[in-house]
Design a protein around this motif. Sequence first.
Motif, PDB file in Angstrom:
ATOM      1  N   LEU A  27       0.835  -1.201   0.000  1.00 19.55           N
ATOM      2  CA  LEU A  27       0.000   0.000   0.000  1.00 19.55           C
ATOM      3  C   LEU A  27       0.870   1.252   0.000  1.00 19.55           C
ATOM      4  CD1 LEU A  27      -2.776   1.386   0.281  1.00 19.55           C
ATOM      5  CD2 LEU A  27      -2.520   1.129   2.755  1.00 19.55           C
ATOM      6  N   TYR A  28       1.918   1.278   0.840  1.00 19.50           N
ATOM      7  CA  TYR A  28       2.801   2.446   0.891  1.00 19.50           C
ATOM      8  C   TYR A  28       3.592   2.599  -0.406  1.00 19.50           C
ATOM      9  CZ  TYR A  28       1.800   2.541   5.901  1.00 19.50           C
ATOM     10  OH  TYR A  28       1.159   2.606   7.111  1.00 19.50           O
ATOM     11  N   ARG A  29       4.055   1.507  -0.961  1.00 13.77           N
ATOM     12  CA  ARG A  29       4.785   1.599  -2.228  1.00 13.77           C
ATOM     13  C   ARG A  29       3.907   2.226  -3.313  1.00 13.77           C
ATOM     14  NH1 ARG A  29       7.028  -3.709  -0.446  1.00 13.77           N
ATOM     15  NH2 ARG A  29       9.289  -3.440  -0.232  1.00 13.77           N
ATOM     16  N   ASP A  30       2.665   1.808  -3.372  1.00 13.75           N
ATOM     17  CA  ASP A  30       1.759   2.337  -4.380  1.00 13.75           C
ATOM     18  C   ASP A  30       1.438   3.805  -4.114  1.00 13.75           C
ATOM     19  OD1 ASP A  30      -0.339   1.438  -6.640  1.00 13.75           O
ATOM     20  OD2 ASP A  30      -1.296   2.843  -5.283  1.00 13.75           O
ATOM     21  N   ALA A  31       1.031   4.117  -2.888  1.00 18.52           N
ATOM     22  CA  ALA A  31       0.582   5.479  -2.575  1.00 18.52           C
ATOM     23  C   ALA A  31       1.699   6.496  -2.731  1.00 18.52           C
ATOM     24  CB  ALA A  31       0.017   5.516  -1.154  1.00 18.52           C
ATOM     25  N   PHE A  32       2.880   6.182  -2.205  1.00 16.70           N
ATOM     26  CA  PHE A  32       3.968   7.150  -2.282  1.00 16.70           C
ATOM     27  C   PHE A  32       4.624   7.155  -3.656  1.00 16.70           C
ATOM     28  CE2 PHE A  32       3.451   6.786   2.311  1.00 16.70           C
ATOM     29  CZ  PHE A  32       3.418   8.132   2.640  1.00 16.70           C
ATOM     30  N   GLY A  33       4.515   6.052  -4.384  1.00 15.84           N
ATOM     31  CA  GLY A  33       4.986   6.057  -5.762  1.00 15.84           C
ATOM     32  C   GLY A  33       4.148   6.969  -6.643  1.00 15.84           C
ATOM     33  N   ARG A  34       2.862   7.073  -6.362  1.00 18.55           N
ATOM     34  CA  ARG A  34       1.951   7.915  -7.144  1.00 18.55           C
ATOM     35  C   ARG A  34       1.942   9.369  -6.684  1.00 18.55           C
ATOM     36  NH1 ARG A  34      -2.253   5.115  -9.898  1.00 18.55           N
ATOM     37  NH2 ARG A  34      -2.111   2.848  -9.689  1.00 18.55           N
ATOM     38  N   LEU A 124       6.867  20.506  -3.086  1.00 20.38           N
ATOM     39  CA  LEU A 124       6.134  19.398  -2.467  1.00 20.38           C
ATOM     40  C   LEU A 124       6.332  18.119  -3.263  1.00 20.38           C
ATOM     41  CD1 LEU A 124       4.109  18.175  -0.484  1.00 20.38           C
ATOM     42  CD2 LEU A 124       2.263  19.143  -1.881  1.00 20.38           C
ATOM     43  N   ALA A 125       6.197  18.194  -4.573  1.00 19.44           N
ATOM     44  CA  ALA A 125       6.381  17.005  -5.408  1.00 19.44           C
ATOM     45  C   ALA A 125       7.794  16.453  -5.277  1.00 19.44           C
ATOM     46  CB  ALA A 125       6.069  17.341  -6.866  1.00 19.44           C
ATOM     47  N   GLU A 126       8.782  17.345  -5.238  1.00 21.55           N
ATOM     48  CA  GLU A 126      10.170  16.890  -5.102  1.00 21.55           C
ATOM     49  C   GLU A 126      10.401  16.266  -3.727  1.00 21.55           C
ATOM     50  OE1 GLU A 126      13.998  15.911  -5.936  1.00 21.55           O
ATOM     51  OE2 GLU A 126      12.436  16.575  -7.326  1.00 21.55           O
ATOM     52  N   GLY A 127       9.822  16.852  -2.680  1.00 20.60           N
ATOM     53  CA  GLY A 127       9.958  16.273  -1.346  1.00 20.60           C
ATOM     54  C   GLY A 127       9.321  14.907  -1.253  1.00 20.60           C
ATOM     55  N   LEU A 128       8.179  14.736  -1.910  1.00 18.76           N
ATOM     56  CA  LEU A 128       7.530  13.424  -1.930  1.00 18.76           C
ATOM     57  C   LEU A 128       8.368  12.408  -2.693  1.00 18.76           C
ATOM     58  CD1 LEU A 128       3.886  14.652  -2.544  1.00 18.76           C
ATOM     59  CD2 LEU A 128       4.663  13.377  -0.529  1.00 18.76           C
ATOM     60  N   LYS A 129       9.009  12.841  -3.748  1.00 17.53           N
ATOM     61  CA  LYS A 129       9.869  11.940  -4.507  1.00 17.53           C
ATOM     62  C   LYS A 129      11.067  11.487  -3.673  1.00 17.53           C
ATOM     63  CE  LYS A 129      11.367   9.655  -8.033  1.00 17.53           C
ATOM     64  NZ  LYS A 129      10.692   8.359  -8.370  1.00 17.53           N
ATOM     65  N   ARG A 130      11.648  12.409  -2.941  1.00 11.73           N
ATOM     66  CA  ARG A 130      12.788  12.033  -2.086  1.00 11.73           C
ATOM     67  C   ARG A 130      12.334  11.090  -0.971  1.00 11.73           C
ATOM     68  NH1 ARG A 130      14.231  17.610  -2.760  1.00 11.73           N
ATOM     69  NH2 ARG A 130      13.377  18.080  -0.697  1.00 11.73           N
ATOM     70  N   LEU A 131      11.150  11.335  -0.423  1.00  7.08           N
ATOM     71  CA  LEU A 131      10.630  10.415   0.598  1.00  7.08           C
ATOM     72  C   LEU A 131      10.427   9.029   0.003  1.00  7.08           C
ATOM     73  CD1 LEU A 131       9.406   9.678   3.347  1.00  7.08           C
ATOM     74  CD2 LEU A 131       7.204  10.514   2.489  1.00  7.08           C
ATOM     75  N   GLU A 132       9.849   8.959  -1.178  1.00 11.29           N
ATOM     76  CA  GLU A 132       9.625   7.656  -1.804  1.00 11.29           C
ATOM     77  C   GLU A 132      10.937   6.893  -1.963  1.00 11.29           C
ATOM     78  OE1 GLU A 132       8.306   5.570  -6.000  1.00 11.29           O
ATOM     79  OE2 GLU A 132       9.007   7.642  -5.928  1.00 11.29           O
ATOM     80  N   GLU A 133      11.978   7.574  -2.410  1.00 11.05           N
ATOM     81  CA  GLU A 133      13.278   6.911  -2.597  1.00 11.05           C
ATOM     82  C   GLU A 133      13.787   6.323  -1.282  1.00 11.05           C
ATOM     83  OE1 GLU A 133      15.507  10.112  -4.204  1.00 11.05           O
ATOM     84  OE2 GLU A 133      14.668   9.914  -6.235  1.00 11.05           O
ATOM     85  N   LYS A 134      13.732   7.099  -0.220  1.00 11.79           N
ATOM     86  CA  LYS A 134      14.172   6.617   1.094  1.00 11.79           C
ATOM     87  C   LYS A 134      13.271   5.499   1.596  1.00 11.79           C
ATOM     88  CE  LYS A 134      17.617   9.496   1.933  1.00 11.79           C
ATOM     89  NZ  LYS A 134      19.011   9.037   2.206  1.00 11.79           N
ATOM     90  N   LEU A 135      11.969   5.666   1.389  1.00 15.18           N
ATOM     91  CA  LEU A 135      11.011   4.697   1.906  1.00 15.18           C
ATOM     92  C   LEU A 135      11.166   3.346   1.222  1.00 15.18           C
ATOM     93  CD1 LEU A 135       8.598   4.109   3.741  1.00 15.18           C
ATOM     94  CD2 LEU A 135       7.105   4.964   1.920  1.00 15.18           C
ATOM     95  N   LEU A 136      11.363   3.336  -0.074  1.00 12.19           N
ATOM     96  CA  LEU A 136      11.511   2.065  -0.786  1.00 12.19           C
ATOM     97  C   LEU A 136      12.720   1.289  -0.276  1.00 12.19           C
ATOM     98  CD1 LEU A 136      10.666   3.029  -4.479  1.00 12.19           C
ATOM     99  CD2 LEU A 136       9.210   1.865  -2.811  1.00 12.19           C
ATOM    100  N   LEU A 137      13.816   1.980  -0.055  1.00  9.72           N
ATOM    101  CA  LEU A 137      15.006   1.311   0.495  1.00  9.72           C
ATOM    102  C   LEU A 137      14.714   0.759   1.884  1.00  9.72           C
ATOM    103  CD1 LEU A 137      17.778   3.867  -0.580  1.00  9.72           C
ATOM    104  CD2 LEU A 137      17.359   1.595  -1.564  1.00  9.72           C
ATOM    105  N   HIS A 138      14.010   1.545   2.697  1.00 10.08           N
ATOM    106  CA  HIS A 138      13.689   1.116   4.065  1.00 10.08           C
ATOM    107  C   HIS A 138      12.781  -0.107   4.064  1.00 10.08           C
ATOM    108  CE1 HIS A 138      12.284   1.053   8.157  1.00 10.08           C
ATOM    109  NE2 HIS A 138      11.036   1.271   7.747  1.00 10.08           N
TER     110      HIS A 138
END
Length: 229
Positions: A27-34, A124-138
Amino acid sequence: MTQAAGTGNPGQQYGCRTEDLFMIHALYRDAFGRAPGLVQRTDPGDAAKVNRVADHLHEILGALRSHHMHEDTLFWDKIEQREPESGEDVARMREQHRDIERRIAGLLDMAEAWRTDPRQKDALAEGLKRLEEKLLLHLDDEERTVRLAASRVLTQEEWSKAGELGRREMPKDRQLVQLGYILHCAPSEELRQGLWHKLPMPVRLAYRAMGRRAFRREWEALYGEKLPK
């Protein structure tokens, strides 16, 4: 199940099933990826859509924060105490959570600033993208390491407590819709069916009668995608 060393009640049996973690992580991968593209595609002149997306961001960021808080308070100390060789992995999880929490706090503020001035969406979009990158690794790291440690040294009751708290914290009017997101984003049909058959019959009936339709409407309004029947 086996009795683990360390703290706990004498004779307590340790070991649990942890496959449900894949469901929430999907769910998180999908939501934060989008999320970054969702912000970028939202017309600044469409106030209703801006508010809908901002509310969605608050919900998913809050859900991730809550999920990590429950892991921090319920799991890490027990895993370290009962399986000291997993201490390095647990320490890494703690640090990753701290980093992600800092990003969540900033993004919540940025989402409100964007709601006020929808033209300011790039940061905001760039911050979300950086979060997604960190989150996927985590998420990948957690699934490979401490999830397996948890399956060895936590009881099923201890493991399931996090999910129970998450459900209690979710507003009642969001529970069936969120169930729709989880079922839709399930990483496999086996896991989807496994979750579905664990649900109490009243929940399944309520989802079929109301929740599925509400979820589909929200998904289509949010993403502009028609879901297959």
